[in-house]
Design an enzyme around this catalytic site. Structure first.
Site, mmCIF file in Angstrom:
data_model
loop_
_atom_site.group_PDB
_atom_site.id
_atom_site.type_symbol
_atom_site.label_atom_id
_atom_site.label_comp_id
_atom_site.label_asym_id
_atom_site.label_seq_id
_atom_site.Cartn_x
_atom_site.Cartn_y
_atom_site.Cartn_z
ATOM 1 N N PHE A 132 0.834 -1.195 0.000
ATOM 2 C CA PHE A 132 0.000 0.000 0.000
ATOM 3 C C PHE A 132 0.876 1.255 0.000
ATOM 4 O O PHE A 132 1.785 1.383 0.799
ATOM 5 C CB PHE A 132 -0.926 -0.008 1.220
ATOM 6 C CG PHE A 132 -1.774 1.246 1.317
ATOM 7 C CD1 PHE A 132 -2.707 1.556 0.331
ATOM 8 C CD2 PHE A 132 -1.613 2.120 2.378
ATOM 9 C CE1 PHE A 132 -3.469 2.706 0.412
ATOM 10 C CE2 PHE A 132 -2.373 3.278 2.465
ATOM 11 C CZ PHE A 132 -3.308 3.575 1.480
ATOM 12 N N GLN A 133 0.576 2.170 -0.879
ATOM 13 C CA GLN A 133 1.314 3.425 -1.046
ATOM 14 C C GLN A 133 2.801 3.196 -1.311
ATOM 15 O O GLN A 133 3.645 3.977 -0.899
ATOM 16 C CB GLN A 133 1.100 4.362 0.152
ATOM 17 C CG GLN A 133 -0.343 4.875 0.212
ATOM 18 C CD GLN A 133 -0.545 6.035 1.172
ATOM 19 O OE1 GLN A 133 0.163 6.140 2.172
ATOM 20 N NE2 GLN A 133 -1.513 6.892 0.874
ATOM 21 N N MET A 160 -0.173 33.014 -22.411
ATOM 22 C CA MET A 160 0.977 32.813 -23.292
ATOM 23 C C MET A 160 0.634 31.865 -24.430
ATOM 24 O O MET A 160 1.055 32.060 -25.575
ATOM 25 C CB MET A 160 2.185 32.300 -22.498
ATOM 26 C CG MET A 160 3.464 32.224 -23.301
ATOM 27 S SD MET A 160 3.983 33.831 -23.965
ATOM 28 C CE MET A 160 5.072 34.403 -22.661
#
Lengths: 179, 577
Positions: B111-112, B481
């Protein structure tokens, strides 16, 4: 990245040495260092012709012999960018003609009993060895300068190459080139 | 002394002199957040990890000290990749600490989990994955050393949770105050080669049309004073690139301002016509050179840089000087003082330069009564209403160019922007970081509406943490821009550049984040709004300046064109060059 560990395709035509240059790169022997080298070559668009890596006599360091393609970038820029990698300890440029270069090829060639004598004779002339003999094939090895390996690989084409592996070149400076 | 890895990490940061850090906790970095409670370091809790990274950059730009950010594994780490890349391209010293899943879980798609060192390899100067708690103090020392020496840059340290978690025996370590770095492959060189200095001094003495081409390296080397001495000793004009604005005072007689794609005519043309460019900590970026084979064709090049790979990377120098810019400039000053500055006749050159300055000043058409507000005018009024040492942080786009052009930078470290990467959304978090590092200075973010919507949530951070920055939002309802390019190069076919006239309600949004907010629609309201903003010192301020979308940034070198094809504003197009 046009990165090749040795060559597994058909024999290449020999290209003039000036296009390729051999660098000996001493790196810290840590995990991920080879990935950093490879990522740098990819990121900067430098092409690698061959790459060989192994630990040195000092276990803290590994020695990388890398043959670079100078058509992709000037040698100076390749060296300077490599030198910026924190894990790169030293870079040595081996000038073509001032170093001993060797490569190992092992190859399985189609060769029934009727063609073996001829093949072994050619192998002997080249200084190679027979590693194994099967019913319709032979496994051979050859160590030599990369250009000799190229030539022998081309010669084997007439028999039929079943499987081939080259190590990529390793190199040491000529004795009189060492400081 | 026995410690756990988390305590050792915070202790090591304290020993590096860290006073402020920016971050956001999460699962994997959680154990390191506990010792922060007892630390002298001020932690600023951000609303998004990208904000933490740009704040650390802003802090570093303004103070010269390395910025520090700390985030968790996985998405925390990936969210800070943009600031790392930004810092890498602009050589900003920064140390980022990321949490990582426990060492044994690496490679399991936990996880993560993400391959943080793999992902960030090409956008950091170096990164580390620490495998043992005992290595933490040394690695932090190495990280700061690498980030701040040689060509500065970002360094990331990835810390698996088990080596900082006090409940895990793998986190135990023996703290010692004197850890030694182990970096056999890292030894940046600062001293310069005397022969190269002598050769450079000879070129300077002989040059008839020399220009000092000054880049961000001057600021990194703390060399602004030395540069002024060199310029005044030799009487050579100075151009300051986007990364070097403020390195030489804009009000100085020898200052030609910014070169490059949106540089002013004199700076661009002086470089084009020069016979000697003295490049100091500059890297011949494509935005400065324009089409390379048409760039300053008659110029010899002296190139000073601390990064050997920059020497000859783009343009082959006639004299390459590897080393620290300040050391090199001082050596040049010493040589030129002792051996003379040379007798080359530069009279004709000086009059050409002043002729360009007279014919081609930066200019825009002033608004007539009843006209919409002009963005350039807002910058000018802001410049005139704020102290000389005000720090200006900008986002990326038209507003960035106008800020760089129309501000007058008198001091180094007063201009903070994203030059190399061009990261929209940079200004608000960078301004917060700068203000956190320099609380006594006034800090204005000059932002555009496209940029504002990318990182505005950090104004919540600024309010809650009491970091009173001010934001001048040049709001033209467009990605300006890109709109300009579509107008000039795509036959006015506007594709996906219109944002919205009325959403969001910027004033209401800013107020909801705790800011004082104002909206300004006409030129007459500008001064009063700025004066009011300058009086607020306990919370952030946002002024939504509704400016016309019709203004374009001039001059402009079209992409792929030579700098000699610089397009000047319509009012100057009949002037002889």
């Amino acid at each position: 990245m046009n990165e090749q560990q040795g060559s597994s395709g058909p024999a290449k035509h020999h290209v003039p040495d000036y296009r390729y240059h051999t660098l000996v790169v001493t790196v810290e022997n840590k995990s991920g260092v080879l990935a950093r080298l490879a990522a740098l070559f990819s990121r900067r668009g430098f092409n690698i012709e061959s790459l060989a890596v192994a630990p040195t006599d000092d276990e803290r360091f590994s020695r990388v012999t890398v043959v670079v393609d100078l058509e992709s970038a000037p040698l100076e820029q390749i060296i300077k960018q490599l030198d910026k990698l924190v894990n790169v300890v030293n870079i040595r440029e081996l000038h073509p003609g001032h170093a001993v270069e060797r490569e190992l090829m092992i190859v399985t060639v189609a060769a029934g009993p009727d063609r073996r004598d001829e093949l072994v004779e050619q192998l002997d002339r080249a200084g190679g060895k027979v590693l194994s003999v099967g019913a319709d094939a032979m496994m051979l090895s050859l160590v030599g300068p990369p250009i000799r390996i190229d030539e022998f690989e081309e010669l084997l084409g007439q028999y039929g190459i079943i499987e081939l592996q080259r190590t990529g070149r390793v190199a040491l400076a000529n004795l009189d080139e060492n400081d | 002394m026995k410690m756990d890895g988390g305590q050792a990490l915070i202790r090591a940061l304290e020993l590096e002199g860290v006073d402020v850090m920016f971050g956001l906790p999460g699962g994997a970095i959680l154990p390191v957040y506990d010792p922060i409670i007892d630390s002298s370091i001020r932690h600023i809790l951000v609303r998004h990890e990208q904000g933490a990274g740009h704040m650390a950059e802003g802090y570093a730009h303004a103070t010269g000290r390395p910025g520090v950010a700390m985030v968790t594994s996985g998405p925390g780490a990936t969210n800070i990749v943009t600031p790392l890349c930004d810092a890498h391209l602009d050589s900003v010293p920064m140390v980022v600490i990321t949490g990582q899943v426990p060492y044994a879980a690496i490679g399991t798609d936990a996880f993560q989990e993400c391959d943080t060192t793999g992902i960030t390899q090409s956008v950091t100067k170096h990164n580390f994955l620490v495998s043992e708690a005992q290595d933490i103090p040394r690695t932090i020392k190495e990280a700061f050393h690498i980030a701040t020496t040689g060509r500065p840059g970002p360094v990331l340290v990835d810390i698996p949770k088990d080596i900082v978690d006090p409940d895990n025996p793998r986190s135990a370590l023996e703290w010692t105050d004197d850890v030694e770095m182990d970096l056999p492959g890292y030894s940046p060189r600062t001293e310069v080669d005397p022969a190269a200095i002598a050769a450079a001094a000879d070129l300077i003495r002989a040059a008839e049309r020399p220009v000092l081409y000054v880049g961000g390296g001057i600021l990194k080397a703390r060399a602004a004073e030395a540069l002024k001495e060199l310029a005044e000793l030799t009487g050579i004009h100075v151009v300051t690139t986007l990364m070097a604005r403020g390195a030489f005072p804009d009000s100085h007689d020898l200052c030609l301002g910014m070169p490059g794609m949106h540089g002013n005519f004199t700076a661009v043309t002086a470089m084009q016509e020069s016979d000697l460019l003295i490049a100091l900590g500059a890297r011949f970026d494509d935005r400065v050179t324009g089409r390379l084979d048409g760039f300053a064709q008659g110029a010899k090049i002296i190139h000073v840089d601390i990064d050997a790979a920059e020497l000859g990377k783009v343009r082959r120098p006639d004299v390459a000087i590897l080393g620290d810019c300040r050391v090199a400039i001082e050596a040049l000053v010493s040589d030129l003082s002792s051996n003379g500055v040379g007798g080359a006749d530069r009279g004709a050159w000086r009059s050409r330069v002043s002729g360009w300055q007279e014919r081609f000043p930066l200019s825009y058409e002033q608004a007539q009564a009843g006209d919409a507000l002009k963005p350039q005018m807002v910058i000018e009024r802001l410049r005139d209403a704020t102290p000389d040492d005000t720090i200006v942080a900008s986002g990326v786009g038209q507003h960035q160019m106008w800020a760089s052009q129309y501000w007058s930078f008198e001091h180094p470290y007063t201009w903070i922007n994203s030059g190399g990467l061009g990261t929209m959304g940079f200004s608000i978090p960078a301004a917060i970081g700068a203000k956190a590092g320099c609380p006594d200075k006034m800090v204005w973010a000059v932002d555009g509406d496209g940029c504002f919507q990318m990182t505005a949530q950090e104004l919540v951070t600024a309010t809650v943490e009491k970091i009173p920055i001010k934001v001048a939002l040049l709001n033209n309802s467009y990605l300006g821009m890109v709109r300009q390019w579509q107008e000039m190069f795509y036959d006015e076919r506007y594709s996906e550049v219109f944002l919205s006239k009325d959403v969001p309600d910027y004033k209401g949004w800013a107020e909801s984040m705790g800011c004082v907010a104002m909206r300004v629609d006409s030129p007459e309201e500008v001064d009063a709004a700025i004066a009011k903003a300058n009086e607020v010192d306990d919370r952030p301020v946002v002024i939504d300046f509704r400016v016309t979308a019709a203004e374009k940034v001039y001059p402009m070198v079209p992409s792929g064109a030579s700098n000699s094809e610089l397009v000047v504003p319509p009012s100057q197009q009949d002037q002889p060059r």
